[in-house]
Motif scaffolding. Structure first.
Motif, PDB file in Angstrom:
ATOM      1  N   VAL A  67      23.272 -48.019  56.361  1.00 47.40           N
ATOM      2  CA  VAL A  67      22.914 -49.179  56.726  1.00 47.40           C
ATOM      3  C   VAL A  67      24.174 -50.124  56.669  1.00 47.40           C
ATOM      4  CG1 VAL A  67      22.308 -49.937  54.386  1.00 47.40           C
ATOM      5  CG2 VAL A  67      21.204 -50.830  56.503  1.00 47.40           C
ATOM      6  N   ASP A  68      24.140 -51.420  57.384  1.00 44.81           N
ATOM      7  CA  ASP A  68      24.989 -52.291  57.307  1.00 44.81           C
ATOM      8  C   ASP A  68      24.983 -53.037  56.181  1.00 44.81           C
ATOM      9  OD1 ASP A  68      25.889 -51.811  60.067  1.00 44.81           O
ATOM     10  OD2 ASP A  68      24.721 -53.246  61.053  1.00 44.81           O
ATOM     11  N   THR A  69      25.968 -53.403  55.567  1.00 51.90           N
ATOM     12  CA  THR A  69      26.318 -54.358  54.240  1.00 51.90           C
ATOM     13  C   THR A  69      27.054 -55.297  54.411  1.00 51.90           C
ATOM     14  OG1 THR A  69      28.019 -53.064  53.548  1.00 51.90           O
ATOM     15  CG2 THR A  69      26.011 -52.289  53.044  1.00 51.90           C
ATOM     16  N   VAL A  70      26.786 -56.443  53.319  1.00 51.78           N
ATOM     17  CA  VAL A  70      27.409 -57.723  53.329  1.00 51.78           C
ATOM     18  C   VAL A  70      27.788 -57.799  51.839  1.00 51.78           C
ATOM     19  CG1 VAL A  70      27.326 -60.256  53.081  1.00 51.78           C
ATOM     20  CG2 VAL A  70      25.929 -58.736  54.817  1.00 51.78           C
ATOM     21  N   GLN A  71      29.208 -57.933  51.735  1.00 54.60           N
ATOM     22  CA  GLN A  71      29.789 -58.011  50.579  1.00 54.60           C
ATOM     23  C   GLN A  71      29.772 -59.219  49.503  1.00 54.60           C
ATOM     24  OE1 GLN A  71      34.401 -58.410  49.827  1.00 54.60           O
ATOM     25  NE2 GLN A  71      34.190 -56.270  48.845  1.00 54.60           N
ATOM     26  N   ASP A  72      29.202 -58.998  48.340  1.00 54.43           N
ATOM     27  CA  ASP A  72      29.092 -60.425  47.518  1.00 54.43           C
ATOM     28  C   ASP A  72      30.631 -60.786  47.232  1.00 54.43           C
ATOM     29  OD1 ASP A  72      26.727 -61.340  45.102  1.00 54.43           O
ATOM     30  OD2 ASP A  72      29.044 -61.475  44.721  1.00 54.43           O
ATOM     31  N   PRO A  73      30.679 -62.140  47.399  1.00 53.77           N
ATOM     32  CA  PRO A  73      31.898 -62.661  47.497  1.00 53.77           C
ATOM     33  C   PRO A  73      32.309 -62.551  45.847  1.00 53.77           C
ATOM     34  CG  PRO A  73      30.507 -64.439  47.675  1.00 53.77           C
ATOM     35  CD  PRO A  73      29.709 -63.101  47.887  1.00 53.77           C
ATOM     36  N   ILE A  74      31.445 -62.793  44.792  1.00 48.68           N
ATOM     37  CA  ILE A  74      31.930 -62.857  43.497  1.00 48.68           C
ATOM     38  C   ILE A  74      32.001 -61.563  42.704  1.00 48.68           C
ATOM     39  CG2 ILE A  74      31.330 -63.946  41.232  1.00 48.68           C
ATOM     40  CD1 ILE A  74      30.205 -66.163  42.694  1.00 48.68           C
ATOM     41  N   PHE A  75      30.985 -60.672  42.885  1.00 44.49           N
ATOM     42  CA  PHE A  75      30.909 -59.307  42.116  1.00 44.49           C
ATOM     43  C   PHE A  75      31.733 -58.277  43.137  1.00 44.49           C
ATOM     44  CE2 PHE A  75      27.810 -62.082  40.273  1.00 44.49           C
ATOM     45  CZ  PHE A  75      28.035 -61.994  38.893  1.00 44.49           C
TER      46      PHE A  75
END
Length: 530
Positions: free
Chosen positions: A459-467
């Motif tokens: 599945v497509d993912t979005v990276q958490d900018p902090i963790f």
């Protein structure tokens, strides 16, 4: 006293006519009632009270520093050293104490459901109910003899023997001491039965890695297609709830080994928390509490003998010990193949971790070594705001070896078997504890189901900018806006502030591993922590 002489002295004690060997559940229940150690409840379970100690005594736990442990054990607050000379002296005192008792009880069994890696154990008890506990929690043999007496590990439990710290070298009247050279666990001064269970887990955490087996503080289940899942999580994260799945068979609820052939349960029973237990919320545990079950510190009505699981007047740590066969939908023997999915559970009261995220191998090792969850405001005196708590490998009190030894084994096995690893936040969303709301169980179940069924692999993912965590853009049955924490908060700036606070706590906690696991520290932790 030599190891041989100590073994002979224990063997001579156990040859006495006052020693009851391998009693059945019915016989032990009769003994418990006859000796007035406990009472029969309305369901046929035995209710007992453990007195002063209603939980483990971590400050009273020791490991003997000897030729096997002096250079291998990670010594410190968790693993306190004890000298061989003092152990031998105390052991002799305990045996003399046991000789004076009218009756003793012995259970022979095993730890480890995979017969290739089983540890024969012998449990010697002063109390009949302790022996019933051992019978229900450990693996019961088909016959009454151990594979090999030379290989066996003995638990010698004498709750009414009190140590004298100034003389015996203990920290209090209570002691839990493991001698790997003598192959003995010596317990005294406490009636809390859980010390026996966790001592053997500590023993297995030392012995199994010698055979390239990873010991794990986790629950495990298996699907219809043979797909195995592991669930790691500290108390309150939902490990028991989420691993109990009607569509999957339970391997075990607490302790496992991962060998070259797959996963196996270390135990033969369950030691379930009972506080606020109800048939509606946890029917499997509720129905398991029947004849032969040991109920620890559960308050019962003196007339009806009905248990009041909401009464915490004795302790919050009320427990039920029963054989795993008492749970429906289990796999027996408790052995299965290699995991296809690993789930790390955390109840984040800061409300900033994603409800589910995919982990790289390095991130998996990082979060395994971190073992994070939250203590909530109001749960302990003096706690007025959520507090981050870390227990490395999700079981630090039971790890004799350096934690990185277990983490490296985990990383190697993830690579070897191409295992998918997920971090699931069962805690708060839309704000911290007291402001946001607890993640809906129906959403968490949907996310876990999708992970176990392989629906999140591509599945497509979005990276958490902090963790730095990869958040799935879509999970069946879950609104997309729930998946990214920042979108659930009304104030994005406040979310970012809280997220940075938690990231800093992760980074601070991981400083202990920075020099021994620099790659994990750099590649597995938060991207931004300042």
């Amino acid at each position: 006293m030599s190891t041989v002489n100590m073994s002979i002295e224990l063997a001579n004690l156990l040859e006495s006519e006052k020693v009851n060997h391998q009693l059945s559940v019915s016989q032990l229940v009769e003994k418990i009632l006859e000796r007035q150690e406990g009472v029969l409840t309305s369901t046929g379970a035995i209710q007992v009270e453990t007195g002063k100690y209603t939980g483990r005594s971590p400050h009273d736990k020791f490991i003997v520093s000897d030729s096997l442990t002096s250079h291998t054990v990670e010594w410190g607050d968790v693993n306190q050293p004890f000298s061989s000379e003092r152990f031998d002296a105390l052991y002799k005192k305990v045996l003399e104490h046991l000789k004076e008792q009218n009756e003793l009880f012995v259970f022979n069994g095993y730890a480890g459901a995979d017969d290739k890696y089983q540890l024969p154990i012998q449990v010697v008890n002063e109390y009949a109910w302790h022996n019933l506990f051992a019978h229900q929690l450990f693996i019961r043999p088909e016959d009454t003899k151990l594979k090999s007496d030379a290989e066996s590990f003995s638990i010698v439990s004498a709750p009414t023997f009190k140590a004298v710290p100034d003389i015996d070298g203990t920290n209090s009247e209570t002691f839990i001491i493991i001698s790997f050279e003598r192959r003995v666990v010596l317990i005294g001064g406490t009636e809390y039965a859980g010390e026996m269970k966790k001592s053997i887990f500590s023993v297995m955490n030392f012995l199994l890695p010698q055979n390239n087996i990873l010991p794990m503080h986790c629950s495990a289940n298996v699907g219809k297609e043979g797909d195995v899942a592991l669930f790691f999580g500290l108390s309150g994260t939902g490990k028991t709830t989420l691993s109990a799945d009607a569509t999957r068979r339970l391997i075990g609820d607490d302790e496992h080994g991962w060998s070259s052939t797959g996963v196996f349960n270390i135990e033969g029973g369950c030691y379930a928390k009972c506080i606020q237990l109800s048939k509606e919320k946890e029917p499997q545990i509720f129905n398991a509490i029947r004849f032969g079950t040991v109920l620890e510190n559960v308050v019962i009505n003196s007339n009806t003998r009905i248990a009041d699981y909401n009464d915490n007047s004795l302790t919050e740590n009320t427990r039920a010990a029963y054989p795993i066969q008492a749970i429906d939908n289990t796999i027996l023997p408790s052995v299965a193949g290699h995991p296809t999915a690993i789930v790390f559970l955390t109840a984040d009261a800061f409300g900033v971790l994603p409800p589910i995220s995919k982990l790289t191998k390095e991130q998996a090792m990082y979060h395994f070594l971190s073992g994070y969850t939250s203590k909530l405001a109001g749960t302990e005196r003096g706690i007025t705001a959520p507090q981050a708590t870390f227990s490395t490998c999700f079981g630090e009190p039971f790890l004799p070896l350096p934690p990185t030894a277990y983490a490296k084994m985990l990383g190697k096995k993830i690579d070897e078997h191409n295992v998918n690893v997920y971090l699931v936040n069962t805690g708060w969303t839309g704000g911290e504890y007291g402001v946001g709301e607890r993640m809906k169980l129906v959403y968490t179940r949907a996310m876990v189901q999708a992970a176990l069924e392989g629906e999140l692999i591509s599945v497509d993912t979005v990276q958490d900018p902090i963790f730095g965590l990869e958040i799935p853009a879509h999970v069946p049955g879950v609104p997309d806006e729930v998946l990214q924490p920042v979108k659930a908060w009304k104030n994005a700036n406040l979310y970012e502030e809280k997220a940075h606070q938690l990231a800093q706590k992760f980074t601070k906690n991981f400083e202990r591993f920075a020099n021994v696991a620099p790659e994990i520290s750099q590649m597995g932790g938060p991207i931004i922590s300042k």
